[in-house]
Design a protein around this motif. Structure first.
Motif, short mmCIF file in Angstrom:
data_model
loop_
_atom_site.label_atom_id
_atom_site.label_comp_id
_atom_site.label_asym_id
_atom_site.label_seq_id
_atom_site.Cartn_x
_atom_site.Cartn_y
_atom_site.Cartn_z
N UNK A 161 52.79 131.83 0.58
CA UNK A 161 53.86 131.55 -0.36
C UNK A 161 53.74 132.52 -1.53
N UNK A 162 54.83 133.21 -1.86
CA UNK A 162 54.83 134.22 -2.91
C UNK A 162 55.79 133.81 -4.02
N UNK A 163 55.30 133.89 -5.26
CA UNK A 163 56.15 133.69 -6.44
C UNK A 163 56.31 135.05 -7.11
N UNK A 164 57.51 135.58 -7.09
CA UNK A 164 57.78 136.93 -7.59
C UNK A 164 56.92 137.95 -6.84
N UNK A 193 65.51 132.29 -12.59
CA UNK A 193 65.49 133.65 -12.07
C UNK A 193 64.26 134.01 -11.28
N UNK A 194 63.19 133.20 -11.36
CA UNK A 194 62.01 133.45 -10.53
C UNK A 194 62.38 133.30 -9.06
N UNK A 195 61.73 134.10 -8.21
CA UNK A 195 61.99 134.02 -6.77
C UNK A 195 60.72 133.55 -6.05
N UNK A 196 60.94 132.78 -4.99
CA UNK A 196 59.84 132.27 -4.17
C UNK A 196 60.22 132.50 -2.71
N UNK A 197 59.26 132.95 -1.91
CA UNK A 197 59.53 133.21 -0.50
C UNK A 197 58.21 133.13 0.28
#
Length: 224
Positions: A161-164, A193-197
């Motif tokens: 799991x990645x945050x930004x 506006x932070x992205x998580x993927x």
């Protein structure tokens, strides 16, 4: 204006009549004094009327400022109502998706870390998850909870799991034979506006089919 014209006419008449007998010319000075008194009275009345109009204008100016202030208050209230509506709307954020849109197959291995794009979207309340990129974008500052599951057949797999740009948690599975799966979960404080993927680790692979073994889900817990 009427008084001025009358006064000028009177002066003209008096000038013309200077050659007349003395009894006829005596009326002119008296008429001039009468006109002057009338003009003085009219000017005084005009002054009173002008003063009254000035007071009325001042009162209208004060009332206009009050109305403008009330309008500003109403605009602020409307803006606050709109902000509240928006906050209520963004509180409804939740998504869940599996990796493959249809069929079955193995994704990977890749020579670099690769973002997994979960195309089969079951839920996307608030439209914060993008099935074209695999990215979840936080619409508001708050605490979010995420879960991801990975399945694999007879191989190693790892998904992070990645945050930004920061790796948060990893789900790892080593399977030498048959099918296996792994899962992880995390609660993150995100700014708007932070992205998580989810990123598939280098040289890893993951499997998915109609049973949806490889999934990515998340939702907003509360705003802060």
């Amino acid at each position: 204006m009427k008084i001025t014209v009358s006064f000028l006419l009177l002066l003209l008449v008096c000038s013309v009549s200077t050659g007349q007998p003395e009894m006829e010319t005596q009326a002119c000075p008296q008429d001039i004094h009468a006109v002057l008194r009338e003009m003085t009275a009219s000017l005084a009345q005009l002054k009173v009327e002008v003063t009254s109009l000035q007071k009325e204008n001042q009162a209208y100016a004060v009332k206009l400022k009050e109305l403008e202030a009330q309008g500003t208050v109403v605009e602020k209230q409307e803006t606050e109502i709109d902000n509240i509506k928006q906050r209520l709307e963004v509180k409804q954020v939740a998504f869940s998706a599996s990796l493959l849109a249809d069929g079955e197959g193995t994704t990977g291995p890749f020579s670099t870390h690769t973002t997994l794009v979960f195309k089969n979207v079951f839920t996307n309340i608030g439209s914060a998850y993008d099935p074209n990129t695999g990215m979840f974008t936080a619409p508001v500052r708050g605490a979010y909870h995420f879960e991801w599951y990975i399945g694999v057949h007879g191989s190693n797999t790892a998904a992070v799991l990645v945050k930004n740009t920061n790796h948060i948690f990893a789900a790892y599975e080593h399977q030498t034979n048959g099918f296996g799966s792994s899962s992880q979960g995390a609660t993150l404080l995100l700014e708007a506006g932070d992205v998580v993927f989810v990123r598939l680790w280098i040289n890893s692979r993951t499997f998915d089919n109609q049973n949806h073994h490889t999934t990515f889900s998340g939702h907003l817990l509360f705003t802060v």
